[in-house]
Design a protein around this motif. Structure first.
Motif, PDB file in Angstrom:
ATOM      1  N   ARG A 288       0.844  -1.193   0.000  1.00 11.58           N
ATOM      2  CA  ARG A 288       0.000   0.000   0.000  1.00 11.58           C
ATOM      3  C   ARG A 288       0.890   1.258   0.000  1.00 11.58           C
ATOM      4  O   ARG A 288       0.658   2.206  -0.758  1.00 11.58           O
ATOM      5  CB  ARG A 288      -0.923  -0.001   1.208  1.00 11.58           C
ATOM      6  CG  ARG A 288      -2.016  -1.051   1.167  1.00 11.58           C
ATOM      7  CD  ARG A 288      -3.069  -0.767   2.246  1.00 11.58           C
ATOM      8  NE  ARG A 288      -4.009  -1.871   2.363  1.00 11.58           N
ATOM      9  CZ  ARG A 288      -3.912  -2.847   3.257  1.00 11.58           C
ATOM     10  NH1 ARG A 288      -2.914  -2.835   4.128  1.00 11.58           N
ATOM     11  NH2 ARG A 288      -4.809  -3.807   3.299  1.00 11.58           N
ATOM     12  N   ALA A 289       1.934   1.213   0.884  1.00 14.77           N
ATOM     13  CA  ALA A 289       2.821   2.393   0.966  1.00 14.77           C
ATOM     14  C   ALA A 289       3.610   2.578  -0.339  1.00 14.77           C
ATOM     15  O   ALA A 289       3.796   3.696  -0.829  1.00 14.77           O
ATOM     16  CB  ALA A 289       3.796   2.222   2.132  1.00 14.77           C
ATOM     17  N   GLU A 290       4.067   1.418  -0.900  1.00 14.33           N
ATOM     18  CA  GLU A 290       4.852   1.486  -2.140  1.00 14.33           C
ATOM     19  C   GLU A 290       4.004   2.007  -3.281  1.00 14.33           C
ATOM     20  O   GLU A 290       4.494   2.740  -4.154  1.00 14.33           O
ATOM     21  CB  GLU A 290       5.410   0.109  -2.468  1.00 14.33           C
ATOM     22  CG  GLU A 290       6.322   0.090  -3.686  1.00 14.33           C
ATOM     23  CD  GLU A 290       6.882  -1.309  -3.946  1.00 14.33           C
ATOM     24  OE1 GLU A 290       7.492  -1.489  -5.024  1.00 14.33           O
ATOM     25  OE2 GLU A 290       6.704  -2.190  -3.101  1.00 14.33           O
ATOM     26  N   ASN A 291       2.741   1.663  -3.338  1.00 13.95           N
ATOM     27  CA  ASN A 291       1.859   2.116  -4.394  1.00 13.95           C
ATOM     28  C   ASN A 291       1.737   3.637  -4.351  1.00 13.95           C
ATOM     29  O   ASN A 291       1.781   4.312  -5.372  1.00 13.95           O
ATOM     30  CB  ASN A 291       0.501   1.440  -4.242  1.00 13.95           C
ATOM     31  CG  ASN A 291      -0.421   1.718  -5.431  1.00 13.95           C
ATOM     32  OD1 ASN A 291       0.062   1.857  -6.557  1.00 13.95           O
ATOM     33  ND2 ASN A 291      -1.726   1.793  -5.190  1.00 13.95           N
ATOM     34  N   SER A 292       1.650   4.136  -3.128  1.00 14.98           N
ATOM     35  CA  SER A 292       1.564   5.598  -2.987  1.00 14.98           C
ATOM     36  C   SER A 292       2.868   6.246  -3.444  1.00 14.98           C
ATOM     37  O   SER A 292       2.869   7.263  -4.160  1.00 14.98           O
ATOM     38  CB  SER A 292       1.269   5.953  -1.526  1.00 14.98           C
ATOM     39  OG  SER A 292       0.047   5.384  -1.117  1.00 14.98           O
ATOM     40  N   GLU A 293       3.999   5.640  -3.020  1.00 10.46           N
ATOM     41  CA  GLU A 293       5.287   6.206  -3.416  1.00 10.46           C
ATOM     42  C   GLU A 293       5.500   6.103  -4.915  1.00 10.46           C
ATOM     43  O   GLU A 293       6.117   6.975  -5.533  1.00 10.46           O
ATOM     44  CB  GLU A 293       6.414   5.467  -2.682  1.00 10.46           C
ATOM     45  CG  GLU A 293       6.432   5.755  -1.197  1.00 10.46           C
ATOM     46  CD  GLU A 293       7.533   4.983  -0.487  1.00 10.46           C
ATOM     47  OE1 GLU A 293       8.238   4.215  -1.183  1.00 10.46           O
ATOM     48  OE2 GLU A 293       7.680   5.134   0.738  1.00 10.46           O
TER      49      GLU A 293
END
Length: 896
Positions: free
Chosen positions: A140-145
């Protein structure tokens, strides 16, 4: 919650211990059931021990429990008790127990394994679930980044494209396995291809300059094979025929399948190259050898002039390669000064000799300057080498010339000067000029009037008039005068002045020299006196001097030379014809041959000949000549002396006659001493002849004469008579007084003759002869009578030395030929030997050890031997006695 490791997989020692403990517990439990409750269900207790062992340790420990339980069951509970021996009736029971225990152990171990697997699966599933939850959060965090990165990437790509366009640097990717090439927009612009075109190696090679094609292909092939980074430059030929320089840098990466992929950049460096070319042309055109160095002092660049001069390549020159071109004598000095410059960080200059490509060394002035950064640190060094060899040679030549001039002036006592007489000014004086005139250079040029005041009063007026006249007429002058030095010494000076004029004819100054000729004046006076002394000494010694000039045939002679030849020095002059005409006719051929041979072989010569004076008298002269060569080894002169030796010749002749008379007296004296022995020698053949004559008469007066016997007796009479005649002839020859004559003599014959003559004296004193005479001995050129006297004297001395000896008395006479063509004769005895501490006096005149001796015998013998070109010596023999030896040259050696 995970199971502890020590519980799931305990050590083997623990497993074995628990197995044994469980079996022991089963034995105790069974024993209690058997004795207290009288129950035979004790087999189940052992099954419990097997189950515990298999569950805790696995099948192996369960098997161990089965074995130990079976042994314990048999030992404690099957008859007979407490023995492993088994009744046949109990065997089925034991087998059933063993099989049951094995089945129970196997089942227990399997169940344990399954339980452990399930527990591990549960723990792993729990960990996976936790990991999945963590990964989900990270995604989820990587998708945002990623969304943010995509935005930044698009912005960066735009920036990169603009940066590439501005810097003319394109990027590319190249997959080796597929051959795929990916270009950025700037790469297409650099190669001037349409961005819709798919880039390939073939398209790239189409743009590469023909001279660089091979290099590019080799780089591509090497990169494909080795998979390593590469960096190279090459040229491109654009469609409009313009040439573009590109610099390609690539980095190799590998994916999971180990396939090589290159990522790199291609830069358009045409403008940089053009600037470098312009700079290099300027650097290579500068009339000096330029170079740069790192801050540490290592060379990293040299220009074309440096390379052309040294013959070295850039690769050879970088670093410390310049050390090889510096002269060995200058290298340490240059290194020391250069280290000092590095420490100080200041500009400087160094002079040294550098080797040219052909091996010659020339002087260079090396100037170096540091490149200083903004913070004061040295970024590098820039330097130049300027050829100053011609200037150095000119300076050295000037210094050498000045040194030579100063030394020449000092040696010749000649100083130089410059002055303006009309203005009364002295403008210049050399150091030697100061010394010649008696001034101190530290006081400066003397005043004009002071110079005239130091001139001798008797010469001042003459010098003033001469100098004024020369200044008025602008003419040269040459003067001799005397000057007084400050110490009061008077010196003789020779001065020369030359006017220096302007083109208009106006006088500028006078330049000239002053020479101290005091020593020359004194020398000339001494020379005149010496010449007078020489003439007087030549007159008194009857020695004349002469010189012959080979080129012109002129003969120069002293006055005494002419007087020796009966000429008047005041009226006649020496000539070669006069000299040759005065030579005695019998000596003229010998003199001409000697002189011609000396001139032909370039040797010196000496002549002893006669001359006929104009009044007809004959005189003996001795001439010696010394040759003089020029630089080409050619004889230019012969100089020599001629001496009137007439009186000496007469004295030598008188001396020879006196020596001959003395030798004759010595022989007569010796023969007088041997009279009795000689009479005996003569009486022997006479007595034998008388006896043979009587015998012959008896043979003839017989009634029947025996003619053969009479003839034999008569022959013996003839033989004895001949022998007596020979002895008398030898005695007469010894007594004979005659002029010495040289002839070819056999030394062995002389020895034999003297042995025969002295045999009677030897027999009288019981002395025997032993001879060792060399065969085929060469003959000598000498006087037989004199050589006989030498041998006779030496034999008589040996006989005298052995008269009082009680031992065997023997004289050993040897002759032999030496390596230097000389003949040596030795006469040895075993007498008393040479007198102690007086061995070196036996050849002195009037020295003798005999009561009746004159002391002249050995002296005369030595004179005779030396007159034959030989040498007479004596030495003590071992163990006693003495040996006299004389050596004389053979006939051929004496002739030479």
């Amino acid at each position: 919650m995970s199971t502890p490791k020590w519980w799931t997989n305990p050590p083997s020692s623990v497993k074995c211990t628990l197995t044994l403990v469980s079996v022991a517990a089963a034995v105790m439990s069974a024993w209690v059931l058997w004795h207290f409750w009288h129950s035979e269900a004790f087999a189940s207790v052992f099954f419990c021990a097997v189950i515990f062992s298999a569950w805790f340790g696995g099948f192996r420990q369960g098997l161990l429990g089965v074995i130990v339980s079976t042994l314990a069951f048999d030992y404690f509970f099957l008859s007979p008790n407490h023995s492993l021996y088994l009744n046949s009736s109990q065997l089925p029971r034991l087998i059933i127990f063993l099989v049951s225990a094995l089945i129970i152990g196997f089942l227990t171990a399997s169940q344990r394994s399954t339980t452990v697997s399930l527990r591990l699966a549960r723990d792993e599933l729990s960990a996976n679930v936790q990991e999945l939850e963590k990964t989900n959060n990270e995604l989820r965090a990587e998708n945002s980044e990623r969304k943010l990165t995509q935005v930044e990437l698009r912005r960066s790509q735009a920036y990169l494209a603009e940066a590439q366009r501005l810097s003319h640097t394109g990027s590319f990717g190249w997959r080796i396995a597929t051959g795929e090439i990916i270009w950025s927009q700037e790469s297409f612009r650099i190669f001037q291809y349409d961005p819709a075109t798919k880039p390939t190696l073939q398209l790239i090679l189409q743009r590469v300059h023909p001279e660089d094609t091979r290099l590019v292909k080799e780089t591509v092939e090497r990169a494909s094979e080795e998979g390593k980074d590469f960096d190279h430059e090459y040229r491109l030929v654009m469609p409009d025929t313009s040439v573009k320089y590109v610099h390609v840098v690539a980095h190799a990466t590998r994916d999971e399948s180990e396939s090589v992929e290159y990522v790199g950049a291609v830069m358009d460096i045409t403008s940089v190259k053009e600037a470098e070319d312009r700079t290099r042309r300027i650097i290579d055109t500068v009339p000096a050898q330029l170079w740069t160095e790192t801050p540490e002092g290592a060379v990293n660049f040299v220009n074309r002039r440096w390379i052309d001069y040294t013959g070295m390549t850039l690769e050879q020159a970088v670093g410390s390669g310049w050390n090889h071109v510096v002269h060995p004598d200058d290298l340490e000095r240059v290194r020391s000064q250069w280290r000092k410059r590095l420490l100080e960080g200041k500009p400087g200059e160094i002079e040294s000799r550098l080797r040219r490509s052909d091996g010659d060394y020339r002087w260079f002035l090396s100037r170096v300057c540091p490149l200083v950064g903004r913070s004061g640190e040295i970024l590098g060094w820039y330097g130049s080498d300027t050829d100053i060899h011609d200037l150095k040679e000119a300076e050295e030549s000037l210094r050498r010339s000045e040194g030579y001039l100063a030394e020449a002036q000092r040696l010749s006592h000649t100083g130089s000067w410059a002055s303006i007489p009309a203005a009364g000014e002295i403008r210049y004086m050399s150091e030697e000029c100061y010394r010649v005139l008696g001034y101190d250079p530290r006081d400066g040029e003397p005043r004009y009037e002071m110079f005239f005041q130091n001139i001798h009063p008797d010469d001042q007026a003459k010098i003033r008039d001469a100098v004024e006249t020369a200044g008025r007429e602008n003419a040269e002058f040459e003067l001799d005068y005397r000057i007084g030095h400050p110490g009061g010494e008077i010196r003789d000076i020779h001065a020369v002045g030359h006017p220096v004029l302007r083109p208009s004819g106006e006088l500028v100054e006078f330049v000239g020299t002053v020479m101290d000729v005091t020593d020359r004046k004194r020398g000339e006076e001494k020379l005149r006196q010496s010449e007078a002394y020489l003439r007087e000494s030549q007159r008194l010694g009857h020695i004349g001097s002469w010189a012959y000039k080979v080129s012109s045939g002129e003969l120069f002679a002293s006055a005494e030379f002419l007087r020796i030849f009966g000429r008047d020095p005041e009226k006649e002059k020496a000539t070669v014809e006069m000299f040759r005409g005065n030579v005695h006719p019998e000596d003229r051929e010998f003199v001409d041959e000697t002189i011609n041979k000396a001139m032909r072989e370039k040797t010196e010569f000496a002549l002893d000949h006669r001359v006929v004076l104009p009044d007809g008298s004959i005189r003996h002269v001795y001439s010696m000549a010394h040759r003089v060569f020029d630089n080409s080894d050619t004889i230019v002169d012969y100089i020599g002396t001629v001496m009137d030796v007439t009186d000496r010749k007469r004295a030598e002749e008188a001396l020879r006659r006196a020596q001959s008379d003395l030798a004759h007296v010595n022989r007569v004296t010796t023969m007088g001493e041997l009279t009795a022995s000689l009479a005996h020698e003569v009486n022997q053949p006479i007595a034998a002849a008388i006896t043979n004559a009587n015998t012959c008469v008896r043979w003839l007066t017989r009634d029947d004469p025996d003619l053969e016997e009479a003839r034999a007796a008569a022959m013996r009479i003839v033989k004895d008579g001949t022998r007596a005649a020979e002895i008398v002839s030898r005695i007469r020859q010894v007594f004979k007084k005659s002029v010495p004559e040289r002839e070819s003599v056999d030394v062995n014959d002389v020895i034999r003759e003297m042995i025969v003559l002295l045999r009677g004296e030897a027999t009288k004193h019981r002395v025997s002869f032993h001879t060792e005479l060399a065969a085929m001995l060469p003959r000598v050129m000498g006087d037989r009578l004199q050589l006989q006297q030498v041998v006779m004297n030496l034999i008589v001395n040996s006989i005298d030395a052995m008269k009082d000896m009680a031992e065997k008395r023997e004289i050993v006479i040897t002759s032999q030929r030496m390596e230097n063509e000389h003949i040596t004769v030795s006469i040895s005895d075993n007498g008393m030997g040479l007198p102690p501490q007086q061995e070196d006096q036996i050849f002195n005149a009037f020295f003798t050890t005999k009561p009746h001796g004159t002391g002249m015998g050995l002296r005369i013998c030595r004179s005779i031997v030396e007159s034959h070109g030989g040498r007479l010596s004596a030495a003590n023999s071992y163990p006693r006695g003495a040996t006299f030896s004389f050596t004389i040259p053979s006939k051929s050696e004496a002739h030479e």
